[in-house]
Structures are given as C-alpha cells and as structure tokens.
Design a protein around this motif. Structure first.
Motif, PDB file in Angstrom:
ATOM      1  N   UNK B  91      65.871   9.366  45.708  1.00 42.61           N
ATOM      2  CA  UNK B  91      65.771   9.142  44.174  1.00 42.61           C
ATOM      3  C   UNK B  91      67.596   8.805  44.579  1.00 42.61           C
ATOM      4  N   UNK B  94      69.651   5.822  43.718  1.00 37.95           N
ATOM      5  CA  UNK B  94      70.180   5.990  41.468  1.00 37.95           C
ATOM      6  C   UNK B  94      71.034   6.149  41.547  1.00 37.95           C
ATOM      7  N   UNK B  95      71.074   8.073  41.702  1.00 33.45           N
ATOM      8  CA  UNK B  95      72.514   8.647  41.213  1.00 33.45           C
ATOM      9  C   UNK B  95      73.019   9.596  42.295  1.00 33.45           C
ATOM     10  N   UNK B  96      73.665   9.152  43.165  1.00 32.06           N
ATOM     11  CA  UNK B  96      74.326   9.265  44.354  1.00 32.06           C
ATOM     12  C   UNK B  96      75.392  10.607  43.090  1.00 32.06           C
ATOM     13  N   UNK B 124      61.758  18.025  24.349  1.00 29.38           N
ATOM     14  CA  UNK B 124      62.948  17.847  24.805  1.00 29.38           C
ATOM     15  C   UNK B 124      63.341  16.548  24.912  1.00 29.38           C
ATOM     16  N   UNK B 125      62.526  15.749  26.021  1.00 31.63           N
ATOM     17  CA  UNK B 125      62.505  13.845  25.866  1.00 31.63           C
ATOM     18  C   UNK B 125      61.423  14.385  25.997  1.00 31.63           C
ATOM     19  N   UNK B 129      59.219  11.199  33.661  1.00 34.15           N
ATOM     20  CA  UNK B 129      60.410  10.710  34.566  1.00 34.15           C
ATOM     21  C   UNK B 129      61.259  10.966  34.973  1.00 34.15           C
ATOM     22  N   UNK B 130      62.093  11.106  33.911  1.00 33.37           N
ATOM     23  CA  UNK B 130      63.756  12.359  33.538  1.00 33.37           C
ATOM     24  C   UNK B 130      63.362  14.077  33.535  1.00 33.37           C
ATOM     25  N   UNK B 133      65.788  15.805  36.499  1.00 33.61           N
ATOM     26  CA  UNK B 133      67.321  15.112  36.189  1.00 33.61           C
ATOM     27  C   UNK B 133      67.790  15.774  34.981  1.00 33.61           C
ATOM     28  N   UNK B 134      67.089  15.682  34.313  1.00 30.13           N
ATOM     29  CA  UNK B 134      68.002  16.605  33.179  1.00 30.13           C
ATOM     30  C   UNK B 134      68.057  17.618  32.940  1.00 30.13           C
ATOM     31  N   UNK B 137      71.004  18.006  35.135  1.00 30.24           N
ATOM     32  CA  UNK B 137      72.247  17.775  34.616  1.00 30.24           C
ATOM     33  C   UNK B 137      72.534  18.921  33.382  1.00 30.24           C
ATOM     34  N   UNK B 140      74.282  21.626  35.653  1.00 33.80           N
ATOM     35  CA  UNK B 140      75.496  21.107  35.900  1.00 33.80           C
ATOM     36  C   UNK B 140      76.762  21.210  34.649  1.00 33.80           C
ATOM     37  N   UNK B 256      82.388  17.220  21.957  1.00 35.71           N
ATOM     38  CA  UNK B 256      81.367  17.984  20.581  1.00 35.71           C
ATOM     39  C   UNK B 256      79.704  18.629  21.900  1.00 35.71           C
ATOM     40  N   UNK B 257      79.825  18.658  23.103  1.00 28.96           N
ATOM     41  CA  UNK B 257      78.678  18.972  23.954  1.00 28.96           C
ATOM     42  C   UNK B 257      78.393  20.817  24.357  1.00 28.96           C
ATOM     43  N   UNK B 263      68.178  26.205  24.816  1.00 25.95           N
ATOM     44  CA  UNK B 263      67.073  25.261  25.166  1.00 25.95           C
ATOM     45  C   UNK B 263      66.389  26.034  26.944  1.00 25.95           C
TER      46      UNK B 263
END
Lengths: 441, 395
Positions: B91, B94-96, B124-125, B129-130, B133-134, B137, B140, B256-257, B263
């Motif tokens: 991984x 990709x996403x350092x 939720x998705x 694969x993700x 990561x989700x 996220x 964090x 608005x996050x 969840x």
C-alpha cells in the motif's frame, strides 16, 4: 437541485396529508409551549431586534490568511460579465486596508468560461498574488437558500487535498452571491480531445489515465464517489496535469437524470447496472466511467455514444459485452429495468475488434480496458489495483511513491508528448468553428 | 418538499438485513492465538517492533481492563505482524500518510479483517478494497470532530440546549430523515453555538438551520423553507431563515464533515455480533447522549463504545464463548482511556435512568416502539447508574 420543480411534493412520499398535517400541528404546539415556557422565543420580533440581527451579521468573517497589501484603488478590469448582476458596484467594492482572501474585491473577473448546472464559471485573476483563478458564481435560489450541490461540493472539497483533485482556494460571500474560487486550469479533457482528434498519443493517454485513477483511488478511500465522470469534468493544465472537478453530485444518494435546464445528462459514461436501475452505487460506478474515458482517449471517439435514451445506451453496451443472462450475471434479472426481450441476443466481442486502436497497442492496454469495463460491477478492477496494472509498468517507478499532493510532473522525465494531430497547429491550417478554443493553449 | 435527486431508499442503517454470518469467530481467534505463540517465540523481534513506536501513538493502543473484568476468557494476539507488514509494503506507494506512522502498525490484522467485513456489510461502501482505508480515515478524522470544552455561551443552559435538541429530534422524525442527519445537525449546532452569536430568541432558528443544512448534505428529500417556518409558528420569516443559513455556513467555513458515532457503533456491533436488542439499546443510549452537553468533548468512537458497553451491562445477556471473543475484538476499536469511557457511561446511565420523567422525551418515545424492541422501556434502565457505582436519581 433544479429537478425539484416537477417532482411530487414531500407529502406524497409519506403518510396521508391529513396525518402529516396532524403530526406537524402537534409538534408545532408542543415546541412552542416548551420554548415559550423557557422564554426562548418571543411571538414576534420587533423592528429593533431585526436590526440587531442584521448588525450581528455585518462583520465579514475571514478565515483565510490575510495578506496586508498596499491600499489599492483599482478600477475593475474590463469585463463583459458581471457576477454581481451589474448593480451595487460601490457597495460591493468598499475598499479596505488590505486585500484579503474571502473578499470579493480581491479578485477580478476576466471572461465567462461556461455555464454549469448550478453556477456560472468565470476566469479571473487574484489581486493578492496575481494567479489566474476560476470563479464559480453560484446561482442563488432565493426560495430554498444555498443550493445543496454547492454545499456538498464545498464541504467535500475542503477535506480533499490531492494533486489530482481540483483545489478550492477560497470562498467569497457577499450579500447577493456566493463564489467559489478554484485554481485555474487551462482546459479540460473534452476540449483537449477536440483539439487532437483521432485518438491521443498512447503515452499521454497513459499519463492521463494514471492521474485519473490516482485521483479516484484517493477519493474512494475517503468514501466519496464522484458519480459524474466525463471528459468535461476532467480539467487539464498546460503541463498535462489532470484534475477531477465538479463534485456537486459526489456522495449524493442518487444520480439525477435531468439537470436544471431539463437537458439530459449524458448517459455515455454510465454503467449498465445503473442504467438498468440499480441503486447499489459503488466505486465500480466511477471505474466504468474511467474505462469509457480510457477508450475514448485511445480511439478518439466515445466508447458507447448512445443518442436517445437508456434503451439505446444499453444496446450500445450489449453489442460489445453481449446481453447478460442470469447465468452470466447472477442477480441481473432482479434489476428493475432488465428487459432482455427487448434486445436481440448477441455474443460478447473482443474489444480489439470493436475499437481498432486497441489492436495496434500491446495486449495489456486491452486487458486494462477489459477489466475496467466488466459488466458485473463486482468484477470491475478497483482504482487502487488498476494503478498496479502492467499497463503502467513503463512509467518511471517513482510515480508509484508520490505523496498525495505532489503532481506526477514533478518526477524528472515525465512530460506530455506532442500529439500527432493538432487542429490548431500552424502546420495545418484548418478552418474550424472551434478556433476560439485556441486561446486555451 | 423538494428532492435532491431520485431517491433510493436503501436503508443504510439496517444492520441485520444482510446478516450472513461469517466463519465462526472461534476459528479466527484460534488461529490468532497460534500466531501469537509463534511470534512471541521470537521475542526480541516483537520487542524491537514495539520499541520503535513513537510515544504519541500510545493512545491508540488497546486496553482491555474493563472487558477482562467483564469475564473475558481469553486475551488475543495484539498483532498479526507479518501480515500487516506485507500489506504495508503493497500500500505504501499509494498513500504515504504524512505525520506519524500509520495505524496499520498498531491495529491487529484480525481486527482489520473484521472491520472490512463489517463495513461492507453495512453498505457504508460497497467495495471492500477500500474498507480498511475508510476505517483508518474515520479513526483519524474523528479527532477533528470533538470540541475542546463543553461550555455553552452565556444565555444558554443545559436545559435550553436539551429542549432544542429534543425538538430537533421530533422535527427530524416528522420529516423521516435518516439518523445521520440528526447526528450531523446536532454536531453542527454544537459548533455553531460557539461560533455565532445568537440571542435567546434566535436559538430555535439556529437549530432549524443546522437541521436544514444537515439535510441538504445528507438527504434526498428536502423540506421547503416555508414548511420549516411553519413548524416554528412563523416566528421567523423565510428571509431570516435564509440569512441565518448563510451565517451558519460561513461561520462553519463550509465544513460540514462529521465522523458519525453511529457508524462506529454499527461497525463495532457488527464485529461483536451483537443481538438486535443490544444494538437497539446502544442506539438508544447513543441518541440520549445528544441531549447531554458534556458529551461533545468525547470522540465519536468513544461514545459508540461506551453505549455498547453500557447496553451490554444493562441487558446482561448470557455470554457465549463466540460472543465473548467477538466482543473482545470489537472493543479494541474504542480508543482513549478507560476513565473517559467510564465517564461517558455514567452520563448515559444517568440520562437513561431519568429519560421517562424528563420534559425532553422525544428519544424515549422514539425508542419505545415495537420496531425498536421497546428498549427505552427496559426495566433495568432505571437501575443503570447503580451498575456503575452511582446512586440512582430519585424519581
């Protein structure tokens, strides 16, 4: 947004109007009692209080860094278009001690670039740092407030920082209008393909595809779907940097079929499952769109150019992939618009027989296209895996290890090749109705 | 009402709709124990890995003390190191992540698998694969979703806030909004109260605007402004409402996050293989926490974890070995100190014990229906503070 007018009202979606009104009535009374007991609310605000509310609103919040610049009295540049509607010039342009982000006076708009569904886009210049910007002036629907698409776009973009996502610099609000300030991009993929007809250079296609998938992989891992991929929404800078734009539909729970002006949204980039009425949107939705764009870049013409409606769009897809059956796609018959009887049965065809350019390129090109344009959403490759596909092996390895915010053109040796055909190049003088586009380059 | 597009009425929150059980958990757990032994045989290797973790990440490290006291029968391998590192290598390109080393080093591989399954099950998705990561996220970004303190600006008190939230809950029910919208609206309200000066007469307007904005972000069907004004007995004009909408948006800087505690609750519950009743009870407790001013300082995952723990204590279901193992894995999601979890549980327990007597009863009523398995009427709720060593409020 816009497609609200003709739609049935809220009440028809729920219980009978009578019950509805009842519960509303109850709620209203209950609330008013509670609030009144607490003295939370006066029945009617007097004039003074209204004034007070106004007063609180006046100071303009500036949340961006403020640059103190010499006091300027600059005439607004000549402009045919005026987002302020031509009025209240004096009012809007009260000169302050400095030019600030978040302030309408900090930008000059130069020319109109386009009209979107909920906004008009102008080219502009920042008086703070001289950078070109794109000013997206939101049409304020006075009845229902700020359009939800604008709210979604801004709130999503604020959280996204990536080299392949368009950058939202600033938000300007005045009493009459709301403007998003984006970085300025010279052109978009649609225009680029018009300028270079007959298919793009295969190396450039690879670079564009890599960037597109990089952007998609970034947003997908943040639980965001773009939902509206098409060449017009992929902005391209003069260097060849590609950025995803127009997130107004991203993450909304559905995809609209009609825009504000009742013009039909193109169905060309929509996957078969969605065309057949599936609402299980997934990242595969964006991958299909990216696959179509991939073919279009190579071939020089859209992959599935349906003309009229969903039926014709599906027909285009089935002639390549074959009409699905319950055996080839378990569960397909549950989709609302699955009507196999409308189509003549046809067999899946080789991609290279359909799109001739693929036959001239190494097999891995076709393989990637095939994996992106799988009929069953679950079978489609993810953006993350697609980036690891052998198709991208020929790119310099450091590309795979870039930080999010670094453009691939920072890697030495990565640059756009000259396209074989250019309708604006001086070598071949062509009279074209598209000539005004030349200014983009 | 106008709609934001064509509605798909997929129930995001219908947790048990697509419940197909995975391989029995004990299988996971056993394989995990074996790996633990193997890894620990090469003790120094593990030691060195642990050694190089920066101190600031220690907050992510899971703690088990309460669960252990609850009668957990096994501890499980803290990490599946090799697996995680292989993934890491894949991984990396990709996403350092900027900043401290990623969570991947710390969260067990087992948990990772469970989270992936849970997230995809919840819809939720739809792409597994993700999923991880989700989840990372979410972990964090939740850090940005708390408020520094629980103070309310001057004229407002706990009671006024509670009444407003209670009323918003009712409005939200009338419009049949999703629960996400309610949580987002209350979060926006919490932030807006600190950023925007409103007089006491403007509080209801502020509340409604927060709900309106949340709906614009989340919902397919939007209420009309005139409907909202009607609900407020036309105390405010449409113009005032729209003006407030802009003030709030600008005050919130269009941000608005919100990382929804709901969840986290559903993911955790799905991993822990919670019974329906348990999940509903936890959802009830979590929604009660919206009314409590003190809860705004806690992380969403802590709120969710506390609600689940308290629900478990209240229901006192007979433990099964599978269930215990699952719960053990799931409880590693809650981060932060035990003290924080305990104080949230205390707040929730107090709220639950007096929910039926308070003026603000919308949530109580909402969760007393047959669809919600009458959880709010559960007799043990009145004694809930007792479980945590608090004295029950006199009623």
């Amino acid at each position: 947004m816009g497609h609200s007018e003709s739609l049935p009202s809220y009440q028809q979606f729920h219980q009978g109007p009578a019950e509805e009104a009842d519960s509303m009535q109850n709620l209203r009374h209950a609330a008013s009692e509670a609030f009144q007991r607490l003295g939370l609310k006066q029945r009617h605000l007097g004039y003074e209080e209204l004034g007070e509310l106004d007063g609180v609103e006046k100071p303009q919040p500036h949340w961006f860094h403020t640059l103190q610049v010499r006091r300027l009295r600059v005439q607004r540049g000549r402009s045919n278009s005026d987002p302020m509607g031509g009025k209240s010039f004096q009012q809007e342009f009260q000169w302050k001690t400095g030019l600030q982000f978040g302030n309408a006076t900090s930008y000059l708009n130069l020319e109109k670039l386009g009209e979107g569904t909920y906004a008009t886009v102008y080219k502009g210049i920042s008086r703070i740092n001289g950078h070109l910007v794109a000013l997206k002036v939101i049409h304020m629907k006075t009845e229902e407030g700020i359009p939800f698409t604008a709210i979604r776009e801004a709130s999503l973009l604020k959280g996204l920082k990536h080299a392949n996502i368009v950058l939202l610099h600033d938000i300007i609000h005045t009493r009459e209008s709301l403007t998003f300030v984006f970085e300025y991009m010279q052109t978009d993929l649609a225009q680029y393909m018009i300028q270079h007809p007959g298919g793009l250079h295969s190396y450039n296609t690879r670079l564009f595809m890599f960037q597109l998938l990089r952007g998609l992989s970034y947003i997908h891992s943040r639980r965001i779907l773009h939902r509206d991929l098409k060449p017009q929404n992929l902005l391209i800078s003069y260097l060849g940097e590609l950025k995803l734009a127009d997130f107004g539909l991203a993450r909304s729970k559905s995809i609209p079929c009609q825009t504000y002006s009742a013009e039909v949204v193109t169905l060309w980039y929509r996957p078969p499952d969605v065309l057949m009425g599936s609402t299980d949107y997934s990242t595969a939705l964006d991958i299909w769109g990216a696959g179509c764009i991939f073919i279009e870049m190579l071939q020089g013409s859209p992959a599935f150019p349906g003309v009229a409606d969903v039926f014709e769009q599906l027909l285009k897809i089935w002639t390549v992939l074959g009409v699905p059956t319950e055996e080839s796609w378990p569960g397909v018959s549950d989709l609302p618009n699955y009507k196999p009887e409308w189509f003549l049965p046809c067999k899946p065809r080789q991609f290279r027989d359909v799109w001739k350019r693929l036959a001239q390129l190494p097999y891995k090109t076709e393989d990637l296209a095939q994996q992106m344009l799988m009929m069953i959403p679950k079978d489609r490759i993810s953006a993350q895996d697609a980036l690891l596909h052998p198709y991208f092996n020929t790119l310099p390895p450091p590309l795979m290890h870039l930080r999010d915010t670094v453009s691939i053109f920072k890697v030495p040796g990565v640059r756009l090749e000259a396209e074989a055909r250019d309708i604006f190049s001086p070598g071949r003088r062509m009279k074209s109705p598209l000539a005004p586009l030349a200014k983009c380059w | 009402m106008s709609r934001t597009g064509f509605c798909d009425s997929r129930q995001l929150l219908d947790l048990h709709m697509t419940e197909d059980r995975q391989a029995p958990l004990r299988v996971w757990a056993n394989s995990c124990i074996l790996r633990e032994r193997r890894v620990f045989a090469e003790g120094d290797e593990v030691g060195s890995v642990h050694h190089c973790k920066p101190a600031q990440e220690s907050r992510w490290v899971r703690r088990l003390s309460i669960s252990a006291e609850d009668g957990i029968i096994m501890d499980y391998a803290p990490q599946d190191e090799s697996d995680v590192y292989e993934e890491e290598a894949l991984l990396q390109y990709l996403n350092r992540l900027p900043g401290p080393p990623s969570l991947r080093d710390l969260v067990p591989g087992l948990l990772r698998r469970e989270v992936e399954v849970a997230i995809s099950k919840l819809g939720l998705l739809y792409d597994q694969t993700y999923a991880w990561d989700i989840f990372l996220d979410m972990m964090r970004s939740q850090l940005l979703c708390t408020l520094p303190n629980a103070d309310l600006p001057k004229p407002f008190t706990d009671t006024t806030r509670a009444i407003l939230v209670d009323w918003l809950t009712q409005v939200h029910e009338v419009f049949q909004f999703s629960e996400e919208t309610l949580y987002l609206a209350v979060h926006l309200l919490n932030r807006a109260l600190r950023l925007i000066k409103v007089s006491i007469s403007g509080l209801q307007l502020l509340g409604v605007v927060c709900l309106f904005l949340a709906a614009k972000k989340e919902e397919c069907l939007l209420p009309e402004v005139s409907e909202l004004c009607y609900l407020m007995e036309n105390t405010y004009s449409k113009k005032q409402l729209l003006r407030m909408e802009r003030r709030v948006l600008i005050g919130l800087k269009f941000d608005l996050y919100y990382c929804l505690p709901l969840h986290f609750l559903l993911i955790t519950a799905s991993i822990a293989r919670c019974s329906d009743k348990w999940v509903w009870m936890a959802r009830y407790l979590l929604e009660l926490s919206l009314l409590e001013r003190q809860c705004v300082v806690f992380l969403p995952s802590q709120l969710a974890g506390a609600a689940l723990r308290l629900a478990r204590r209240i229901l006192q279901e007979a433990p099964t070995p599978d269930g215990e193992t699952a719960w053990c894995i799931a409880s590693s999601i809650h981060i932060g100190s035990e003290a924080a979890l305990l104080s949230i549980m205390q707040i929730m327990a107090m709220a639950a014990a007096r929910a039926h007597t308070r003026e603000t009863r919308a949530t109580f009523i909402k969760f007393s229906t047959i669809q919600t398995l009458h959880v709010s009427m559960h007799p043990a709720l009145k004694a809930a503070p007792g479980f945590l060593g608090l004295s029950c409020p006199r009623i």
